[in-house]
Design a protein around this motif. Structure first.
Motif, PDB file in Angstrom:
ATOM      1  N   PHE A   1       1.018  -0.966   0.068  1.00 41.04           N
ATOM      2  CA  PHE A   1       0.048  -0.185   0.253  1.00 41.04           C
ATOM      3  C   PHE A   1       0.962   1.250  -0.156  1.00 41.04           C
ATOM      4  O   PHE A   1       0.730   1.408  -0.237  1.00 41.04           O
ATOM      5  CB  PHE A   1      -1.402   0.243   1.211  1.00 41.04           C
ATOM      6  CG  PHE A   1      -2.808  -0.476   0.816  1.00 41.04           C
ATOM      7  CD1 PHE A   1      -2.431  -1.928   0.094  1.00 41.04           C
ATOM      8  CD2 PHE A   1      -2.864  -0.975   1.721  1.00 41.04           C
ATOM      9  CE1 PHE A   1      -3.619  -2.372  -0.489  1.00 41.04           C
ATOM     10  CE2 PHE A   1      -4.208  -1.379   1.640  1.00 41.04           C
ATOM     11  CZ  PHE A   1      -4.606  -2.312  -0.111  1.00 41.04           C
TER      12      PHE A   1
ATOM     13  N   ILE B   1       1.629   1.655  -3.649  1.00 41.18           N
ATOM     14  CA  ILE B   1      -0.004   2.085  -4.547  1.00 41.18           C
ATOM     15  C   ILE B   1      -0.431   3.388  -4.321  1.00 41.18           C
ATOM     16  O   ILE B   1       0.075   4.527  -5.186  1.00 41.18           O
ATOM     17  CB  ILE B   1      -0.865   0.969  -4.260  1.00 41.18           C
ATOM     18  CG1 ILE B   1      -1.041  -0.629  -4.658  1.00 41.18           C
ATOM     19  CG2 ILE B   1      -1.779   1.384  -4.618  1.00 41.18           C
ATOM     20  CD1 ILE B   1      -1.807  -1.541  -4.370  1.00 41.18           C
TER      21      ILE B   1
ATOM     22  N   ASP C   1     -10.849  -1.492  -4.859  1.00 44.09           N
ATOM     23  CA  ASP C   1     -10.853  -2.033  -4.311  1.00 44.09           C
ATOM     24  C   ASP C   1     -10.883  -3.859  -5.500  1.00 44.09           C
ATOM     25  O   ASP C   1     -11.812  -3.684  -6.077  1.00 44.09           O
ATOM     26  CB  ASP C   1     -11.461  -3.045  -3.169  1.00 44.09           C
ATOM     27  CG  ASP C   1     -10.561  -4.424  -2.430  1.00 44.09           C
ATOM     28  OD1 ASP C   1     -10.375  -5.016  -2.434  1.00 44.09           O
ATOM     29  OD2 ASP C   1     -10.828  -3.671  -0.735  1.00 44.09           O
ATOM     30  N   LEU C   2      -9.651  -4.435  -5.250  1.00 41.48           N
ATOM     31  CA  LEU C   2      -9.468  -5.537  -6.320  1.00 41.48           C
ATOM     32  C   LEU C   2     -10.112  -6.399  -6.323  1.00 41.48           C
ATOM     33  O   LEU C   2     -11.025  -6.936  -7.312  1.00 41.48           O
ATOM     34  CB  LEU C   2      -8.442  -6.150  -6.699  1.00 41.48           C
ATOM     35  CG  LEU C   2      -7.154  -5.320  -6.982  1.00 41.48           C
ATOM     36  CD1 LEU C   2      -5.511  -6.009  -7.691  1.00 41.48           C
ATOM     37  CD2 LEU C   2      -7.499  -4.386  -8.548  1.00 41.48           C
TER      38      LEU C   2
ATOM     39  N   ASN D   1     -10.054  -2.998   9.394  1.00 45.24           N
ATOM     40  CA  ASN D   1     -10.264  -3.765  10.091  1.00 45.24           C
ATOM     41  C   ASN D   1      -8.446  -3.136  11.294  1.00 45.24           C
ATOM     42  O   ASN D   1      -7.100  -2.562  10.663  1.00 45.24           O
ATOM     43  CB  ASN D   1      -9.586  -4.676   9.142  1.00 45.24           C
ATOM     44  CG  ASN D   1     -10.744  -5.161   8.812  1.00 45.24           C
ATOM     45  OD1 ASN D   1     -12.046  -5.122   9.169  1.00 45.24           O
ATOM     46  ND2 ASN D   1     -10.983  -5.463   7.737  1.00 45.24           N
TER      47      ASN D   1
ATOM     48  N   GLY E   1      -9.013  -9.723  11.368  1.00 50.67           N
ATOM     49  CA  GLY E   1      -9.397  -9.745   9.559  1.00 50.67           C
ATOM     50  C   GLY E   1      -8.349  -8.691   8.651  1.00 50.67           C
ATOM     51  O   GLY E   1      -8.299  -8.525   7.964  1.00 50.67           O
TER      52      GLY E   1
ATOM     53  N   THR F   1      -5.445  -7.978   6.443  1.00 55.29           N
ATOM     54  CA  THR F   1      -4.470  -8.872   6.233  1.00 55.29           C
ATOM     55  C   THR F   1      -3.289  -7.667   4.901  1.00 55.29           C
ATOM     56  O   THR F   1      -2.555  -8.381   4.844  1.00 55.29           O
ATOM     57  CB  THR F   1      -5.266  -9.245   4.216  1.00 55.29           C
ATOM     58  OG1 THR F   1      -6.051  -8.524   3.681  1.00 55.29           O
ATOM     59  CG2 THR F   1      -6.391  -9.958   5.353  1.00 55.29           C
ATOM     60  N   VAL F   2      -3.952  -6.014   4.965  1.00 58.48           N
ATOM     61  CA  VAL F   2      -2.599  -5.660   4.465  1.00 58.48           C
ATOM     62  C   VAL F   2      -2.371  -4.410   5.686  1.00 58.48           C
ATOM     63  O   VAL F   2      -3.143  -3.746   6.158  1.00 58.48           O
ATOM     64  CB  VAL F   2      -2.918  -4.679   3.296  1.00 58.48           C
ATOM     65  CG1 VAL F   2      -1.505  -3.796   2.932  1.00 58.48           C
ATOM     66  CG2 VAL F   2      -3.797  -5.640   2.243  1.00 58.48           C
TER      67      VAL F   2
ATOM     68  N   HIS G   1      -5.802   1.396   6.048  1.00 52.86           N
ATOM     69  CA  HIS G   1      -6.633   1.776   5.361  1.00 52.86           C
ATOM     70  C   HIS G   1      -7.780   1.693   5.962  1.00 52.86           C
ATOM     71  O   HIS G   1      -7.936   0.861   6.895  1.00 52.86           O
ATOM     72  CB  HIS G   1      -7.000   0.952   4.239  1.00 52.86           C
ATOM     73  CG  HIS G   1      -6.438  -0.680   4.086  1.00 52.86           C
ATOM     74  ND1 HIS G   1      -5.862  -1.502   4.648  1.00 52.86           N
ATOM     75  CD2 HIS G   1      -7.615  -1.170   3.794  1.00 52.86           C
ATOM     76  CE1 HIS G   1      -5.667  -2.874   5.007  1.00 52.86           C
ATOM     77  NE2 HIS G   1      -7.540  -2.762   4.673  1.00 52.86           N
TER      78      HIS G   1
ATOM     79  N   HIS H   1     -12.075   1.015   4.299  1.00 53.08           N
ATOM     80  CA  HIS H   1     -12.529   0.471   3.652  1.00 53.08           C
ATOM     81  C   HIS H   1     -14.125   1.390   3.484  1.00 53.08           C
ATOM     82  O   HIS H   1     -14.658   1.321   4.020  1.00 53.08           O
ATOM     83  CB  HIS H   1     -13.462  -0.826   3.559  1.00 53.08           C
ATOM     84  CG  HIS H   1     -12.059  -1.821   3.366  1.00 53.08           C
ATOM     85  ND1 HIS H   1     -12.109  -3.212   2.944  1.00 53.08           N
ATOM     86  CD2 HIS H   1     -10.968  -2.144   4.584  1.00 53.08           C
ATOM     87  CE1 HIS H   1     -11.238  -3.867   2.371  1.00 53.08           C
ATOM     88  NE2 HIS H   1     -10.705  -3.548   4.658  1.00 53.08           N
TER      89      HIS H   1
HETATM   90  P1  AMP Z   1      -8.475  -5.685   4.837  1.00 53.38           P
HETATM   91  O1  AMP Z   1      -8.490  -7.009   5.069  1.00 53.38           O
HETATM   92  O2  AMP Z   1      -8.854  -5.214   6.003  1.00 53.38           O
HETATM   93  O3  AMP Z   1      -6.857  -5.595   5.493  1.00 53.38           O
HETATM   94  O4  AMP Z   1      -8.444  -5.637   3.455  1.00 53.38           O
HETATM   95  C1  AMP Z   1      -7.053  -5.268   2.334  1.00 53.38           C
HETATM   96  C2  AMP Z   1      -7.893  -5.227   1.015  1.00 53.38           C
HETATM   97  O5  AMP Z   1      -7.037  -4.965  -0.245  1.00 53.38           O
HETATM   98  C3  AMP Z   1      -8.550  -5.889   0.554  1.00 53.38           C
HETATM   99  O6  AMP Z   1     -10.393  -5.791   0.370  1.00 53.38           O
HETATM  100  C4  AMP Z   1      -7.980  -6.400  -0.593  1.00 53.38           C
HETATM  101  O7  AMP Z   1      -9.003  -6.922  -1.722  1.00 53.38           O
HETATM  102  C5  AMP Z   1      -7.176  -5.511  -0.956  1.00 53.38           C
HETATM  103  N1  AMP Z   1      -6.053  -5.559  -1.830  1.00 53.38           N
HETATM  104  C6  AMP Z   1      -5.098  -5.966  -2.028  1.00 53.38           C
HETATM  105  N2  AMP Z   1      -4.344  -5.394  -2.581  1.00 53.38           N
HETATM  106  C7  AMP Z   1      -5.092  -4.984  -3.405  1.00 53.38           C
HETATM  107  C8  AMP Z   1      -4.331  -4.693  -4.510  1.00 53.38           C
HETATM  108  N3  AMP Z   1      -2.993  -4.468  -5.435  1.00 53.38           N
HETATM  109  N4  AMP Z   1      -4.640  -3.148  -5.184  1.00 53.38           N
HETATM  110  C9  AMP Z   1      -6.672  -3.515  -4.556  1.00 53.38           C
HETATM  111  N5  AMP Z   1      -7.180  -3.594  -3.304  1.00 53.38           N
HETATM  112  C10 AMP Z   1      -6.501  -4.612  -2.908  1.00 53.38           C
END
Ligand code: AMP
Ligand code: ZN
Length: 139
Positions: free
Chosen positions: A8, A11, A32-33, A88, A94, A96-97, A101, A103
């Motif tokens: 991120f 990006i 979001d992808l 998150n 939950g 993951t990054v 961020h 949502h």
């Molecule tokens: P979280 O679970 O809150 O960490 O959300 C991470 C979000 O990032 C998920 O909804 C993924 O679909 C989204 N995501 C991960 N990589 C990318 C990317 N390269 N471009 C856009 N969205 C992404």
């Protein structure tokens, strides 16, 4: 600070291309992808903060007004009936990054799975005990 290995960071700072809805000096808002609904976006600060507990005050104070602008644009531009903010913090929640961020998920009001929880139960004693365990850290 920006981190070389953080997707991120890369990006948000334009090193990796993304579909960008909005950008200013402090933030980038991307689609979001893997969207929960049509138009689901992520509001990402350009500086690296792992989660909300690390966010600096200046950045934090701009997050909600910007989210409100985007929510208004979802309603006006996409015909959304409402929208959810989801944020998150930590793997257990939950996340993951590990770069803060928010949502922003438009809702159209027909047959969508909502991000709700099953309401549980609590007693007044439990609530009081929980409050005193946390309260000393809020002073
Ligand atoms: P979280 O679970 O809150 O960490 O959300 C991470 C979000 O990032 C998920 O909804 C993924 O679909 C989204 N995501 C991960 N990589 C990318 C990317 N390269 N471009 C856009 N969205 C992404
Ligand atoms: Zn980062």
């Amino acid at each position: 600070m920006r981190e070389q290995n953080c997707i991120f960071c890369r990006i948000a700072n334009g090193e990796i291309p993304s579909t960008t809805l909005y950008e200013d000096a402090r933030f980038r808002v991307i689609f979001d992808l893997s969207p929960a609904t049509r138009g689901h976006v992520l509001l990402i600060p350009k500086e690296h903060y792992a989660d909300l507990t690390e966010l600096d005050t200046e950045t934090a104070r701009e997050v909600l007004p910007l989210a409100a602008r985007i929510g208004r644009a979802m309603k006006a531009g996409l015909g959304a009936a409402g929208f959810n903010l989801v944020q998150n913090n930590g793997e257990a929640a939950g996340q993951t990054v590990r770069h803060f961020h928010l949502h922003i998920i438009p809702r159209y009001g027909a047959g969508e799975e909502l991000l709700l929880w099953k309401p549980g139960e609590s007693t007044a004693e439990e609530r009081e005990a929980l409050s005193s365990r946390m309260g000393e850290y809020l002073r």
